[in-house]
Design an enzyme around this catalytic site. Structure first.
Site, short mmCIF file in Angstrom:
data_model
loop_
_atom_site.label_atom_id
_atom_site.label_comp_id
_atom_site.label_asym_id
_atom_site.label_seq_id
_atom_site.Cartn_x
_atom_site.Cartn_y
_atom_site.Cartn_z
CG HIS A 234 39.01 42.73 38.45
ND1 HIS A 234 38.14 41.87 39.08
CD2 HIS A 234 38.27 43.42 37.54
CE1 HIS A 234 36.92 42.02 38.55
NE2 HIS A 234 36.98 42.96 37.62
CD GLU A 235 39.31 47.08 36.73
OE1 GLU A 235 38.79 47.01 35.60
OE2 GLU A 235 38.66 46.86 37.78
N GLY B 205 37.33 50.10 40.20
CA GLY B 205 38.17 49.97 39.02
C GLY B 205 37.28 49.83 37.81
CD GLN C 85 34.65 46.61 33.75
OE1 GLN C 85 35.63 47.21 34.17
NE2 GLN C 85 33.72 46.12 34.55
CG HIS D 265 37.83 43.78 32.80
ND1 HIS D 265 36.71 43.06 32.44
CD2 HIS D 265 37.61 44.15 34.09
CE1 HIS D 265 35.86 43.01 33.45
NE2 HIS D 265 36.38 43.66 34.48
CB CYS E 170 33.22 42.23 37.84
SG CYS E 170 33.57 42.99 36.26
CG LEU E 171 31.16 48.22 38.36
CD1 LEU E 171 31.59 49.59 37.85
CD2 LEU E 171 30.05 48.36 39.39
#
Ligand code: ZN
Length: 154
Positions: free
Chosen positions: A128-129, A43, A48, A132, A86-87
């Site tokens: 999660h996204e 995702g 990000q 963000h 998470c990236l």
């Protein structure tokens, strides 16, 4: 595109609604899909990649899909506790409690309104996204008790 890492301030900001799905937005969506795949993510959200707009990529059963202005319209009271990463927060994996299933409304890149019923991992990715887009990182969702426990046991 380059992945922004914590503590980059853009990750803490609330993203703006997308008023019109222009060619620029469609191209951003395509670039975000490429960036997610290149980094082995499941995702990705606008902030990000340094874009404060309400756009996310989610790995659907059929493959990665871009969603514009996604909103969680309902979430189950039943929760799951699963390890997340998470990236933008490399090297940290923590168990996070989230709704087991959610219903999400969003626009596709073609401007079609869709309503998605997601459960399990897919429900978790959406939560999660969308976090963000509201400036929330998964590490912000860890309880103080859990943080202390990790601190004591490291
Ligand atoms: Zn993330």
């Amino acid at each position: 595109m380059e992945i922004k890492k914590n503590p980059d301030p853009i990750l803490k900001r609330k993203s703006a609604e997308i008023k019109e799905i222009t060619e620029e937005i469609r191209s951003l969506g395509r670039e975000m899909v490429k960036t997610m795949l290149k980094n082995d993510g499941i995702g990705l959200a606008g902030p990000q990649v340094g874009v404060g707009k309400r756009i996310i990529v989610v790995t659907m059963p059929e493959g990665p899909e871009v969603f514009i202005n996604p909103v969680i319209v309902s979430g189950s009271r039943e929760t799951d506790l699963m390890e997340e990463g998470c990236l933008s927060v490399p090297g940290i994996f923590l168990k996070i409690k989230r709704s087991r299933s959610v219903e999400v409304e969003a626009l596709t890149l073609e401007g079609t309104k869709v309503r998605i019923k997601a459960k399990g991992l897919l429900a978790r990715i959406f939560q999660h996204e969308i976090d963000h887009l509201n400036g929330i990182l998964f590490i912000d969702r860890v309880s103080l008790r859990q943080k202390l426990w990790r601190f004591i046991n490291r």
